[in-house]
Design a protein around this motif. Structure first.
Motif, PDB file in Angstrom:
ATOM      1  N   VAL A 100       0.842  -1.194   0.000  1.00  0.00           N
ATOM      2  CA  VAL A 100       0.000   0.000   0.000  1.00  0.00           C
ATOM      3  C   VAL A 100       0.879   1.246   0.000  1.00  0.00           C
ATOM      4  CG1 VAL A 100      -1.702   1.300   1.329  1.00  0.00           C
ATOM      5  CG2 VAL A 100      -1.845  -1.195   1.215  1.00  0.00           C
ATOM      6  N   VAL A 101       0.522   2.176  -0.867  1.00  0.00           N
ATOM      7  CA  VAL A 101       1.200   3.472  -0.805  1.00  0.00           C
ATOM      8  C   VAL A 101       0.198   4.482  -0.243  1.00  0.00           C
ATOM      9  CG1 VAL A 101       0.704   3.927  -3.251  1.00  0.00           C
ATOM     10  CG2 VAL A 101       2.475   5.246  -2.076  1.00  0.00           C
ATOM     11  N   TYR A 102       0.632   5.197   0.756  1.00  0.00           N
ATOM     12  CA  TYR A 102      -0.256   6.127   1.465  1.00  0.00           C
ATOM     13  C   TYR A 102       0.084   7.554   1.054  1.00  0.00           C
ATOM     14  CZ  TYR A 102      -1.987   8.813   5.489  1.00  0.00           C
ATOM     15  OH  TYR A 102      -2.585   9.744   6.300  1.00  0.00           O
ATOM     16  N   VAL A 103      -0.965   8.289   0.681  1.00  0.00           N
ATOM     17  CA  VAL A 103      -0.758   9.689   0.322  1.00  0.00           C
ATOM     18  C   VAL A 103      -1.067  10.527   1.574  1.00  0.00           C
ATOM     19  CG1 VAL A 103      -1.388  11.551  -1.224  1.00  0.00           C
ATOM     20  CG2 VAL A 103      -1.445   9.181  -2.039  1.00  0.00           C
ATOM     21  N   ASN A 104      -0.017  11.031   2.173  1.00  0.00           N
ATOM     22  CA  ASN A 104      -0.154  11.723   3.459  1.00  0.00           C
ATOM     23  C   ASN A 104      -0.574  13.175   3.238  1.00  0.00           C
ATOM     24  OD1 ASN A 104       0.039  12.677   6.038  1.00  0.00           O
ATOM     25  ND2 ASN A 104       2.046  11.720   6.441  1.00  0.00           N
ATOM     26  N   PRO A 105      -1.755  13.540   3.733  1.00  0.00           N
ATOM     27  CA  PRO A 105      -2.200  14.927   3.563  1.00  0.00           C
ATOM     28  C   PRO A 105      -1.474  15.874   4.521  1.00  0.00           C
ATOM     29  CG  PRO A 105      -3.798  13.700   4.850  1.00  0.00           C
ATOM     30  CD  PRO A 105      -2.712  12.733   4.506  1.00  0.00           C
ATOM     31  N   GLY A 106      -0.660  15.314   5.394  1.00  0.00           N
ATOM     32  CA  GLY A 106       0.082  16.131   6.337  1.00  0.00           C
ATOM     33  C   GLY A 106      -0.761  16.456   7.552  1.00  0.00           C
ATOM     34  N   GLY A 107      -0.178  17.183   8.457  1.00  0.00           N
ATOM     35  CA  GLY A 107      -0.897  17.565   9.655  1.00  0.00           C
ATOM     36  C   GLY A 107      -0.984  16.410  10.637  1.00  0.00           C
ATOM     37  N   ASN A 132      -2.868  -9.128   8.970  1.00  0.00           N
ATOM     38  CA  ASN A 132      -3.428  -8.205   7.992  1.00  0.00           C
ATOM     39  C   ASN A 132      -2.831  -8.330   6.589  1.00  0.00           C
ATOM     40  OD1 ASN A 132      -5.464  -6.969   9.369  1.00  0.00           O
ATOM     41  ND2 ASN A 132      -4.137  -5.422  10.294  1.00  0.00           N
ATOM     42  N   ASP A 133      -1.665  -9.002   6.474  1.00  0.00           N
ATOM     43  CA  ASP A 133      -1.014  -9.152   5.168  1.00  0.00           C
ATOM     44  C   ASP A 133      -0.882  -7.818   4.437  1.00  0.00           C
ATOM     45  OD1 ASP A 133      -0.538 -11.920   5.227  1.00  0.00           O
ATOM     46  OD2 ASP A 133      -2.652 -12.283   4.768  1.00  0.00           O
ATOM     47  N   LEU A 134      -0.458  -6.824   5.173  1.00  0.00           N
ATOM     48  CA  LEU A 134      -0.389  -5.487   4.617  1.00  0.00           C
ATOM     49  C   LEU A 134       1.050  -5.004   4.720  1.00  0.00           C
ATOM     50  CD1 LEU A 134      -2.856  -3.756   3.727  1.00  0.00           C
ATOM     51  CD2 LEU A 134      -2.659  -2.570   5.902  1.00  0.00           C
ATOM     52  N   ARG A 135       1.524  -4.307   3.703  1.00  0.00           N
ATOM     53  CA  ARG A 135       2.874  -3.762   3.781  1.00  0.00           C
ATOM     54  C   ARG A 135       2.806  -2.323   3.275  1.00  0.00           C
ATOM     55  NH1 ARG A 135       6.543  -7.986   1.506  1.00  0.00           N
ATOM     56  NH2 ARG A 135       5.707  -7.285  -0.478  1.00  0.00           N
ATOM     57  N   LEU A 136       3.452  -1.429   3.978  1.00  0.00           N
ATOM     58  CA  LEU A 136       3.437  -0.029   3.577  1.00  0.00           C
ATOM     59  C   LEU A 136       4.709   0.304   2.834  1.00  0.00           C
ATOM     60  CD1 LEU A 136       2.109   2.123   6.553  1.00  0.00           C
ATOM     61  CD2 LEU A 136       1.005   1.621   4.376  1.00  0.00           C
ATOM     62  N   VAL A 137       4.552   0.903   1.679  1.00  0.00           N
ATOM     63  CA  VAL A 137       5.751   1.449   1.032  1.00  0.00           C
ATOM     64  C   VAL A 137       5.849   2.904   1.506  1.00  0.00           C
ATOM     65  CG1 VAL A 137       5.489  -0.070  -0.940  1.00  0.00           C
ATOM     66  CG2 VAL A 137       4.584   2.231  -1.060  1.00  0.00           C
ATOM     67  N   ASP A 138       6.963   3.565   1.220  1.00  0.00           N
ATOM     68  CA  ASP A 138       7.153   4.927   1.740  1.00  0.00           C
ATOM     69  C   ASP A 138       6.001   5.835   1.317  1.00  0.00           C
ATOM     70  OD1 ASP A 138       9.474   4.252   2.983  1.00  0.00           O
ATOM     71  OD2 ASP A 138      10.745   4.749   1.245  1.00  0.00           O
ATOM     72  N   PRO A 139       5.450   6.575   2.253  1.00  0.00           N
ATOM     73  CA  PRO A 139       4.330   7.459   1.925  1.00  0.00           C
ATOM     74  C   PRO A 139       4.760   8.563   0.965  1.00  0.00           C
ATOM     75  CG  PRO A 139       4.719   7.377   4.308  1.00  0.00           C
ATOM     76  CD  PRO A 139       5.828   6.643   3.659  1.00  0.00           C
TER      77      PRO A 139
END
Lengths: 397, 278
Positions: A52-59, A78-85
């Protein structure tokens, strides 16, 4: 009506079966094998890790969601992996397109305001959009993680917890692409393979049992010439088939309502009108290489058949496993390990992958995936050419 | 080596030669040490019951099978050889034609494979087998006898120097059979060497010379008259039985039919081994 005549006919069928072990085997063994295979695939479907790539709105809220996602990713269930936001939706789309992440999540920057106003916030989920079966699995994985996050996000006192709405965006095709759009490349590969195999198999069997092969071999013709001639002849028909099918899949002609004998006919359209992102010629080349392999597989397997019925009996062996394992119904990475190995031996696997790349993602010859698929299909075709030649027995040449 | 031999050489050099030719299928000796020397321009009859090794012998001579032992030569070339195939005409037992092609298309196809695709040659063989008015007819729609004629035409279209005919007149009516033989005779007069496998003894007398085979071995050879004289009978069928080491009087042999002169019965070891070949 004479019962004894009816019995005589039934008995004659049983007698014929008794001498045809292959048909007997086919009736009792093959359904078991195919059912077992199907059961294996369904039971042992692997949970694959979703990137998953997360788009960080900040704050603060953005960071809280990121923390929640990290917590969710840390849970092995959860079988979830985060790539760098990343910080923009466009970056996330690029990452999904590159295949680094399967799914992108975009959280609205005014999330807090929306929650406080009592409206359901909308999350945007970005995916490739080319393989609904694979993506359904990924969404399932993501959904359970999102439920956890939603629970954490709910400010104290807000009941029930706020469940975000999800808006889908896709990198390729439109998010509401129909099943037809996604399956079109597969039709192209599958039909070419299936009919060409069947026709060549029957046709070459006739050469063998009718004595014409014997007569051919008593002329100065070489085995390679026979195999090449067959490939060319059936290749020509496979070409026409692929062209007609491609035209039908890609185009759509609207036939308006018209009056016949005082009745209005309903308007209808001919053709599927699928949007192909890539070059139809490249798709055609993949389908043709696949057919070439099928021609020579047909010649090869005709050695092991004595009747045309027995060629038809090869269908469950040749066609069914490919339909189950080549990524048409389930993504290959979700198959049990052993079956993944098998899948990578099947020509249809490469054709389906290549056709999807070209027709859905618009890949061209510079794509390494397409290059690999073409090379493997050519290799398989060559392998069957050699195998087919070897089964044409003559002591000369 | 496929060049026409000089008249002097023709008298001596055989067109078809076999020396100690053997073909074994597992324990079965289908061809068990056969020697042959067939002179150009003559018609030879290869006679024997079903399963005696006739078809295997022809397949060995025409390079379709590799000998277990010994060797075969066609026009001086050791078989199997692809160059020699161009001068061989082989008519298999099966019809071996394409039912969905027309008469002319069948002939055209085999002529092209032989590198001999001129229209005149095709029309010539069509006249010969009397199928010229059927040139456009799909082979599927021909009668059994016509298909047989087409099969022969496909064998002859490239004007081979050596002809191997495996039971060529099966299913051919008597009138046409006479024509076939008239034509074989004409081809032989032009220098073609012809070997006709048959189990129909009444055709044997049309041959210049006969070769009796049984259990993969040659049990007698010579003209029909010579073989009859040697066996002391005026019946060729009886001659075959006597030369096979059987006593036509002593053994209750079944009524010989043209299709199965040796069929079943009798104390002969191994019997006719039907189906053992091919």
């Amino acid at each position: 009506m004479s019962p004894s005549r009816i019995l005589a006919i039934a008995r004659r069928i049983a007698q014929g079966f008794r001498r045809d072990e292959r048909t007997l085997g086919l009736m009792f063994v093959v359904p078991l094998v195919v059912t077992a295979l199907l059961g294996w695939v369904l039971n042992d479907t692997k949970d694959t890790v979703v990137d998953v790539v997360y788009v960080n709105p900040g704050g603060e809220i953005g960071d809280r969601i990121l923390t929640a996602l990290r917590t969710a990713a840390a849970d092995p269930d959860n079988d979830l992996r985060l790539v760098d936001p990343v910080s923009t939706e466009a970056e996330a789309v690029a990452i999904v397109r590159a295949g680094t992440a399967d799914i992108g999540i975009v959280v609205p920057s005014d999330l807090v305001a929306q929650i406080l106003a009592g409206t359901r916030p909308t999350f945007t989920i970005i995916s490739e959009g080319t393989d609904p079966a694979a993506e359904a699995g990924r969404f399932g994985t993501l959904q359970s993680a999102l439920a956890d996050i939603a629970g954490e996000l709910a400010p104290p006192g807000v009941t029930p917890p706020i469940i975000p709405q999800v808006e889908r965006k896709t990198v390729y095709l439109s998010p509401d692409a129909s099943q037809v759009d996604v399956l079109a490349p597969i039709f192209l590969g599958f039909f070419g393979y299936f009919f060409v195999f069947l026709l060549t198999g029957v046709s070459f069997l006739r050469e063998r049992i009718g004595g014409t092969l014997e007569r051919l071999l008593a002329t100065p013709v070489t085995r390679f010439e026979i195999v090449s001639g067959y490939s060319l002849g059936f290749g020509a028909f496979a070409t026409i088939q692929v062209v007609v099918l491609t035209l039908f899949i890609l185009n759509s002609i609207e036939v308006p309502s018209f009056e016949v004998a005082g009745q209005q006919t309903p308007a209808f359209s001919i053709g599927l009108g699928v949007d192909s992102a890539g070059s139809p010629f490249l798709a055609f080349a993949i389908a043709l290489l696949l057919s070439l392999g099928a021609v020579n597989l047909g010649i090869f397997l005709s050695t092991f058949a004595r009747t045309e019925l027995q060629i038809i009996q090869f269908i469950p062996l040749v066609i069914v496993p490919q339909a189950l394992l080549s990524g048409i119904l389930w993504p290959i990475e979700r198959l049990p390990d052993v079956l993944q190995v098998v899948a990578h031996l099947l020509p249809l696997t490469y054709a389906v992958e290549g056709l999807r790349e070209v027709m859905l993602k618009g890949a061209d010859l510079s794509s390494t995936v397409v290059q690999t698929d073409l090379a493997v299909l050519a290799g398989i075709a060559l392998f069957f050419v050699v195998l087919a030649s070897a089964t044409i027995k003559r002591e000369v040449a | 080596m496929t060049a026409t031999p000089t008249p002097a050489a023709a008298a001596t050099a055989p067109a078809v030669e076999a020396v100690g030719l053997q073909k074994h299928f597992g324990g079965l000796r289908a061809v068990d040490g056969i020697d042959l020397a067939l002179s150009p321009g003559r018609i030879y009859g290869l006679l024997g019951p079903n399963g005696s090794g006739k078809t295997t012998l022809i397949r060995l001579l025409s390079g379709l099978a590799r000998a277990t032992g010994g060797e075969a030569r066609i026009l001086g070339t050791k078989m199997p050889s692809r160059t020699a195939l161009a001068s061989i005409g082989y008519m298999p037992q099966a019809e071996a034609i394409y039912p969905d092609l027309s008469v002319g298309e069948n002939l055209g196809f085999f002529a092209r494979l032989e590198g001999h695709a001129d229209k005149a040659a095709i029309d010539r063989v069509l006249d010969l087998v009397e199928l010229r008015d059927r040139k456009g007819t799909p082979a599927l729609e021909l009668s059994g006898g016509m298909r047989r004629r087409l099969s022969l035409a496909c064998t002859l279209v490239h004007e081979p120097k050596v002809l191997f005919l495996d039971e060529p007149t099966v299913g051919v009516d008597p009138a046409l059979r006479v024509q076939f033989w008239t034509h074989f005779r004409r081809l032989a007069a032009d220098g073609t060497t012809i070997l006709v496998a048959s189990h129909v003894m009444d055709e044997a007398d049309r041959c210049d010379e006969l070769v009796f085979v049984r259990h993969g071995k040659v049990i007698g050879r010579g003209t029909g008259a010579e073989l009859r004289a040697r066996a002391g009978t005026d019946n060729l069928e009886a001659a075959f039985l006597i030369l096979s080491g059987l006593d036509p009087q002593g053994n209750p042999l079944p009524q010989p039919t043209p299709a199965e002169p040796m069929g079943g019965g009798g104390p002969m070891p191994g019997g006719g081994r039907p189906g053992a070949i091919l």
